[in-house]
Structures are given as C-alpha cells and as structure tokens.
Design a protein around this motif. Structure first.
Motif, mmCIF file in Angstrom:
data_model
loop_
_atom_site.group_PDB
_atom_site.id
_atom_site.type_symbol
_atom_site.label_atom_id
_atom_site.label_comp_id
_atom_site.label_asym_id
_atom_site.label_seq_id
_atom_site.Cartn_x
_atom_site.Cartn_y
_atom_site.Cartn_z
ATOM 1 N N THR A 50 39.057 53.003 47.700
ATOM 2 C CA THR A 50 37.685 52.513 47.590
ATOM 3 C C THR A 50 37.539 51.303 48.493
ATOM 4 O O THR A 50 38.529 50.658 48.853
ATOM 5 N N THR A 51 36.335 51.016 48.884
ATOM 6 C CA THR A 51 36.057 49.862 49.738
ATOM 7 C C THR A 51 35.332 48.805 48.925
ATOM 8 O O THR A 51 34.347 49.111 48.244
ATOM 9 N N LEU A 52 35.831 47.571 48.970
ATOM 10 C CA LEU A 52 35.234 46.480 48.213
ATOM 11 C C LEU A 52 34.459 45.540 49.124
ATOM 12 O O LEU A 52 34.930 45.187 50.204
ATOM 13 N N ASN A 53 33.277 45.150 48.679
ATOM 14 C CA ASN A 53 32.524 44.085 49.338
ATOM 15 C C ASN A 53 32.905 42.776 48.656
ATOM 16 O O ASN A 53 33.138 42.731 47.449
ATOM 17 N N GLY A 54 32.958 41.691 49.396
ATOM 18 C CA GLY A 54 33.364 40.416 48.835
ATOM 19 C C GLY A 54 32.482 39.973 47.683
ATOM 20 O O GLY A 54 31.252 40.104 47.738
ATOM 21 N N VAL A 55 33.115 39.443 46.616
ATOM 22 C CA VAL A 55 32.350 39.001 45.453
ATOM 23 C C VAL A 55 31.477 37.789 45.784
ATOM 24 O O VAL A 55 30.544 37.473 45.051
ATOM 25 N N GLU A 56 31.789 37.118 46.898
ATOM 26 C CA GLU A 56 31.020 35.928 47.238
ATOM 27 C C GLU A 56 29.703 36.272 47.916
ATOM 28 O O GLU A 56 28.865 35.398 48.140
ATOM 29 N N THR A 84 44.918 48.638 26.502
ATOM 30 C CA THR A 84 44.485 47.239 26.443
ATOM 31 C C THR A 84 44.716 46.472 27.737
ATOM 32 O O THR A 84 44.489 45.270 27.778
ATOM 33 N N THR A 85 45.178 47.125 28.793
ATOM 34 C CA THR A 85 45.444 46.414 30.037
ATOM 35 C C THR A 85 44.861 47.151 31.230
ATOM 36 O O THR A 85 44.631 48.365 31.184
ATOM 37 N N ALA A 86 44.641 46.398 32.284
ATOM 38 C CA ALA A 86 44.134 46.991 33.521
ATOM 39 C C ALA A 86 44.483 46.077 34.674
ATOM 40 O O ALA A 86 44.651 44.861 34.509
ATOM 41 N N TYR A 87 44.618 46.663 35.857
ATOM 42 C CA TYR A 87 44.682 45.913 37.094
ATOM 43 C C TYR A 87 43.280 45.886 37.680
ATOM 44 O O TYR A 87 42.607 46.920 37.739
ATOM 45 N N VAL A 88 42.851 44.711 38.105
ATOM 46 C CA VAL A 88 41.511 44.557 38.666
ATOM 47 C C VAL A 88 41.653 43.944 40.053
ATOM 48 O O VAL A 88 42.295 42.910 40.212
ATOM 49 N N ALA A 89 41.090 44.600 41.047
ATOM 50 C CA ALA A 89 41.136 44.084 42.413
ATOM 51 C C ALA A 89 39.747 43.612 42.811
ATOM 52 O O ALA A 89 38.741 44.259 42.520
ATOM 53 N N GLU A 90 39.710 42.458 43.446
ATOM 54 C CA GLU A 90 38.465 41.960 44.025
ATOM 55 C C GLU A 90 38.782 41.383 45.391
ATOM 56 O O GLU A 90 39.926 41.034 45.674
ATOM 57 N N SER A 91 37.777 41.300 46.220
ATOM 58 C CA SER A 91 37.923 40.694 47.535
ATOM 59 C C SER A 91 37.102 39.416 47.560
ATOM 60 O O SER A 91 35.907 39.428 47.271
ATOM 61 N N ARG A 92 37.772 38.317 47.870
ATOM 62 C CA ARG A 92 37.080 37.030 47.919
ATOM 63 C C ARG A 92 37.478 36.325 49.210
ATOM 64 O O ARG A 92 38.648 36.118 49.464
ATOM 65 N N LYS A 93 36.499 35.981 50.005
ATOM 66 C CA LYS A 93 36.765 35.328 51.280
ATOM 67 C C LYS A 93 36.551 33.820 51.168
ATOM 68 O O LYS A 93 35.945 33.331 50.227
#
Length: 202
Positions: free
Chosen positions: A144-150, A166-175
C-alpha cells in the motif's frame, strides 16, 4: 480545582457553558510542580454550585497547570488535553522513562523532537477517516502507499497489520515538515492490552 471553579462560579462564570476547564495558576504558584489532568469518576461525581443557573454542575474534565507549563508551554496543554480525550501516558513507569515512544508522540516525551500525536491517535480522534486506513487482518502479503500524516488530502495515512486479537503493527509516514526531525517515522507497534501499549520502531 474545586476551589478555582467554585470561585469562578461565585464571580459569575456560567460553568454550564463549558465541557472542560483549564485552570492556570500564576508562575509563582510553585506548590503545583507538574500539571495534573482530572477526569470525573462517574461513581463519585464532583459537582460545583453554579450561581448563574442556580443549580449544581457536574465537572467532567479539568486541567490544572503546574510549573512545567512555564518550561514546555503549549505542549503541556496538548499532552493533558490528550488525557481528557482518553489517551494514556506513553512513557514507562519503570526503567528508562522514554523507552517506548521517545519523542515521537506528545503523550510520551513532551519535550521530544517530534511531539505530535501518532497517526493511531489521530485516527481515534477522527482526524484520520476510516477510509484513510489500510488494514490487513489475515496472514497475507500486500502493498500500500501511504501519504504523510503531516499533510492533508486523501489517500492512506495508516497501514494496520493485525498480529493478534489485541495487538497490531501500525505504519505511518511522517516527514520533517515544520519540525527538525532527525529521521522520518516509519512504523509503530501497538499493544493496547499492556501498560507499555505502544513501542516505536523508526
């Protein structure tokens, strides 16, 4: 908190007009060292007599600023307001205090290099919509392609990979936009069933 709000109500402030209160002592009120947040316990509600309406008002959320606000400024308000929205502290109560999220979330190290809310928290607040979250809840491979959260706009802001009930890995992109970040934030491991509920892998 009760004394301050009772005094304000006696002076004519209508407490019924507000859902939350910020109490700001003077900079010389050194008996209050750190800022506490107060959220009501429904079993023992705190009520203040509201002169404007001639009735009791239940106080649900309040922040009393301490001396730390004079060092960290608005970041203290951000952190404590996060508590009133239901967010926990993300620092450790044993061992190295900022071993989990460091300065990547304002609920961790308030004075850190990137003290904004993680994308996971922004999602909980409704700042990121469900259709901006890419989820995988089965054993599989996907991209998947992520746009920056900012940045605003459409597109995915988070990728969530469920690892157990009860658990997960969460990926985000922050510049490093508007903040001198030493490196971008790429991934978060969330463990909501434990006190150390979030661990950053950057």
């Amino acid at each position: 908190m009760k004394d301050a709000l009772a005094g304000a109500a006696d002076a004519g402030l209508n407490l019924a007009d507000s859902d939350m209160f910020y109490i700001v002592p003077t900079s010389t009120a050194d008996a209050i060292t750190h800022t506490p947040t107060w959220v009501q316990n429904p079993a023992t509600p705190t009520q203040i007599w509201n002169k404007a309406t001639n009735a009791w008002v239940t106080i649900k959320r309040a922040v009393t600023f301490g001396q730390d606000v004079w060092n960290w400024g608005y970041k203290v308000a951000d952190h404590e307001t996060g508590h009133t929205f239901g967010l926990p502290d993300l620092y450790a109560f044993n061992g190295e205090q900022h071993q989990y999220v460091g300065g990547w979330d304002v609920m961790g190290k308030v004075s850190g290099h990137a003290p904004q809310f993680l994308g996971w928290h922004a999602w909980k607040f409704g700042w990121i919509n469900d259709n901006q979250v890419s989820c995988l809840d089965t054993n599989d491979t996907y991209s998947t392609t992520l746009n920056g959260v900012e940045h605003g706009g459409d597109g995915y802001k988070l990728a969530v990979i469920q690892s157990s009930d009860t658990t997960a890995y969460v990926a985000e992109s922050r510049k490093a936009t508007g903040s001198p970040l030493p490196q971008p934030l790429r991934a978060v491991e969330s463990r909501p069933s434990r006190r150390d509920s979030v661990r950053i892998h950057s």
